[in-house]
Motif scaffolding. Structure first.
Motif, mmCIF file in Angstrom:
data_model
loop_
_atom_site.group_PDB
_atom_site.id
_atom_site.type_symbol
_atom_site.label_atom_id
_atom_site.label_comp_id
_atom_site.label_asym_id
_atom_site.label_seq_id
_atom_site.Cartn_x
_atom_site.Cartn_y
_atom_site.Cartn_z
ATOM 1 N N GLU A 68 0.833 -1.204 0.000
ATOM 2 C CA GLU A 68 0.000 0.000 0.000
ATOM 3 C C GLU A 68 0.866 1.251 0.000
ATOM 4 O O GLU A 68 0.563 2.230 -0.692
ATOM 5 C CB GLU A 68 -0.934 0.000 1.207
ATOM 6 C CG GLU A 68 -2.036 -1.011 1.118
ATOM 7 C CD GLU A 68 -2.864 -1.118 2.383
ATOM 8 O OE1 GLU A 68 -2.602 -0.365 3.353
ATOM 9 O OE2 GLU A 68 -3.775 -1.963 2.414
ATOM 10 N N VAL A 69 1.957 1.221 0.759
ATOM 11 C CA VAL A 69 2.895 2.344 0.778
ATOM 12 C C VAL A 69 3.504 2.541 -0.614
ATOM 13 O O VAL A 69 3.606 3.667 -1.107
ATOM 14 C CB VAL A 69 4.010 2.117 1.837
ATOM 15 C CG1 VAL A 69 5.131 3.129 1.693
ATOM 16 C CG2 VAL A 69 3.426 2.153 3.236
ATOM 17 N N ILE A 70 3.892 1.453 -1.249
ATOM 18 C CA ILE A 70 4.501 1.533 -2.588
ATOM 19 C C ILE A 70 3.516 2.122 -3.589
ATOM 20 O O ILE A 70 3.869 3.018 -4.361
ATOM 21 C CB ILE A 70 4.991 0.142 -3.037
ATOM 22 C CG1 ILE A 70 6.173 -0.284 -2.180
ATOM 23 C CG2 ILE A 70 5.354 0.141 -4.518
ATOM 24 C CD1 ILE A 70 6.565 -1.735 -2.326
ATOM 25 N N VAL A 71 2.263 1.643 -3.581
ATOM 26 C CA VAL A 71 1.259 2.151 -4.519
ATOM 27 C C VAL A 71 1.020 3.637 -4.276
ATOM 28 O O VAL A 71 0.949 4.428 -5.228
ATOM 29 C CB VAL A 71 -0.057 1.342 -4.414
ATOM 30 C CG1 VAL A 71 -1.181 2.001 -5.195
ATOM 31 C CG2 VAL A 71 0.164 -0.080 -4.893
ATOM 32 N N SER A 72 0.943 4.057 -3.018
ATOM 33 C CA SER A 72 0.664 5.464 -2.712
ATOM 34 C C SER A 72 1.858 6.374 -2.993
ATOM 35 O O SER A 72 1.667 7.539 -3.331
ATOM 36 C CB SER A 72 0.221 5.620 -1.259
ATOM 37 O OG SER A 72 1.300 5.372 -0.379
ATOM 38 N N PRO B 62 1.616 0.653 -10.541
ATOM 39 C CA PRO B 62 0.597 -0.270 -10.035
ATOM 40 C C PRO B 62 -0.684 0.473 -9.680
ATOM 41 O O PRO B 62 -0.651 1.598 -9.219
ATOM 42 C CB PRO B 62 1.258 -0.863 -8.796
ATOM 43 C CG PRO B 62 2.214 0.192 -8.340
ATOM 44 C CD PRO B 62 2.702 0.867 -9.577
ATOM 45 N N LYS B 63 -1.810 -0.177 -9.896
ATOM 46 C CA LYS B 63 -3.101 0.412 -9.540
ATOM 47 C C LYS B 63 -3.572 -0.097 -8.181
ATOM 48 O O LYS B 63 -4.201 0.626 -7.444
ATOM 49 C CB LYS B 63 -4.126 0.066 -10.611
ATOM 50 C CG LYS B 63 -3.677 0.444 -12.016
ATOM 51 C CD LYS B 63 -4.621 1.388 -12.663
ATOM 52 C CE LYS B 63 -4.273 1.728 -14.088
ATOM 53 N NZ LYS B 63 -2.961 2.159 -14.363
ATOM 54 N N THR B 64 -3.262 -1.363 -7.867
ATOM 55 C CA THR B 64 -3.647 -1.960 -6.584
ATOM 56 C C THR B 64 -2.448 -2.737 -6.026
ATOM 57 O O THR B 64 -1.462 -2.956 -6.736
ATOM 58 C CB THR B 64 -4.827 -2.937 -6.735
ATOM 59 O OG1 THR B 64 -4.385 -4.080 -7.478
ATOM 60 C CG2 THR B 64 -6.015 -2.300 -7.430
ATOM 61 N N ILE B 65 -2.582 -3.200 -4.791
ATOM 62 C CA ILE B 65 -1.485 -3.972 -4.197
ATOM 63 C C ILE B 65 -1.327 -5.324 -4.872
ATOM 64 O O ILE B 65 -0.259 -5.928 -4.798
ATOM 65 C CB ILE B 65 -1.639 -4.136 -2.669
ATOM 66 C CG1 ILE B 65 -2.865 -4.970 -2.312
ATOM 67 C CG2 ILE B 65 -1.681 -2.790 -1.984
ATOM 68 C CD1 ILE B 65 -2.901 -5.389 -0.858
ATOM 69 N N ASN B 66 -2.385 -5.794 -5.554
ATOM 70 C CA ASN B 66 -2.286 -7.067 -6.261
ATOM 71 C C ASN B 66 -1.421 -6.977 -7.513
ATOM 72 O O ASN B 66 -1.031 -8.002 -8.069
ATOM 73 C CB ASN B 66 -3.680 -7.593 -6.623
ATOM 74 C CG ASN B 66 -4.471 -7.942 -5.383
ATOM 75 O OD1 ASN B 66 -3.911 -8.394 -4.392
ATOM 76 N ND2 ASN B 66 -5.762 -7.703 -5.428
ATOM 77 N N ASP B 67 -1.138 -5.756 -7.974
ATOM 78 C CA ASP B 67 -0.265 -5.545 -9.128
ATOM 79 C C ASP B 67 1.213 -5.573 -8.728
ATOM 80 O O ASP B 67 2.076 -5.563 -9.594
ATOM 81 C CB ASP B 67 -0.553 -4.189 -9.784
ATOM 82 C CG ASP B 67 -1.958 -4.095 -10.350
ATOM 83 O OD1 ASP B 67 -2.619 -5.139 -10.486
ATOM 84 O OD2 ASP B 67 -2.391 -2.970 -10.640
ATOM 85 N N VAL B 68 1.498 -5.575 -7.421
ATOM 86 C CA VAL B 68 2.874 -5.446 -6.920
ATOM 87 C C VAL B 68 3.344 -6.773 -6.340
ATOM 88 O O VAL B 68 2.614 -7.429 -5.597
ATOM 89 C CB VAL B 68 2.942 -4.354 -5.824
ATOM 90 C CG1 VAL B 68 4.338 -4.250 -5.233
ATOM 91 C CG2 VAL B 68 2.507 -3.011 -6.380
ATOM 92 N N LYS B 69 4.554 -7.135 -6.685
ATOM 93 C CA LYS B 69 5.221 -8.265 -6.042
ATOM 94 C C LYS B 69 6.469 -7.721 -5.359
ATOM 95 O O LYS B 69 7.237 -6.977 -5.960
ATOM 96 C CB LYS B 69 5.611 -9.324 -7.068
ATOM 97 C CG LYS B 69 4.407 -9.985 -7.708
ATOM 98 C CD LYS B 69 4.804 -11.213 -8.470
ATOM 99 C CE LYS B 69 3.671 -11.833 -9.224
ATOM 100 N NZ LYS B 69 2.445 -12.015 -8.536
ATOM 101 N N VAL C 239 8.325 -5.595 -8.318
ATOM 102 C CA VAL C 239 7.940 -5.987 -9.670
ATOM 103 C C VAL C 239 6.470 -5.643 -9.829
ATOM 104 O O VAL C 239 5.648 -6.024 -8.995
ATOM 105 C CB VAL C 239 8.168 -7.497 -9.908
ATOM 106 C CG1 VAL C 239 7.678 -7.909 -11.284
ATOM 107 C CG2 VAL C 239 9.627 -7.846 -9.727
ATOM 108 N N VAL C 240 6.148 -4.912 -10.904
ATOM 109 C CA VAL C 240 4.759 -4.569 -11.183
ATOM 110 C C VAL C 240 4.261 -5.523 -12.253
ATOM 111 O O VAL C 240 4.822 -5.605 -13.339
ATOM 112 C CB VAL C 240 4.623 -3.109 -11.663
ATOM 113 C CG1 VAL C 240 3.180 -2.804 -12.030
ATOM 114 C CG2 VAL C 240 5.120 -2.163 -10.591
#
Length: 118
Positions: A36-40, A50-57, A91-92
């Motif tokens: 969440e921190v990375i996305v924001s 990334p649009k959501t946390i599911n897009d981030v690894k 990784v996005v």
């Protein structure tokens, strides 16, 4: 809470730039909250964010970290590097839920290029 209880993390993006470093509590901070921190905090000038946390690894020590685990449960090396910053790789990868993408994957050849480096 003492400073020794915190772990300092930075997140390395695909182009070599970083988000952070920031300090986190290893027992209460989950991988999902880090995402969440990375996305924001994703830089606005970078494409394919990334649009959501599911897009981030998140990758640490060659392992993909699971969203529901804390840093301590994920075996992040807490306290092994006094005063050091731990770098996690980001990784996005947007999920493939589009019907067109599913058709492309279903119709793609099963045997792809195999290469041997000698």
């Amino acid at each position: 809470m003492a400073g020794e209880d915190l772990v300092e993390l930075k997140f390395r993006l695909f182009d070599g730039s970083d988000i952070g470093p920031n300090k986190y509590n290893p027992t209460t901070t989950t991988v999902g909250s880090l995402k969440e921190v990375i996305v924001s905090q994703w830089p606005q000038d970078k494409a394919n964010g990334p649009k959501t946390i599911n897009d981030v690894k998140l990758i640490n020590a060659g392992r993909i970290l699971e969203n529901n685990r804390s840093l301590a449960e994920s075996r992040v090396p807490v306290g092994e590097f006094p005063g050091g910053v731990i770098t996690m790789h980001v990784v996005v990868q947007p999920p493939l839920s589009d019907k067109n993408n599913e058709k492309l994957l279903a119709n793609s050849p099963k045997n792809r290029c195999t290469c041997s480096i000698m």
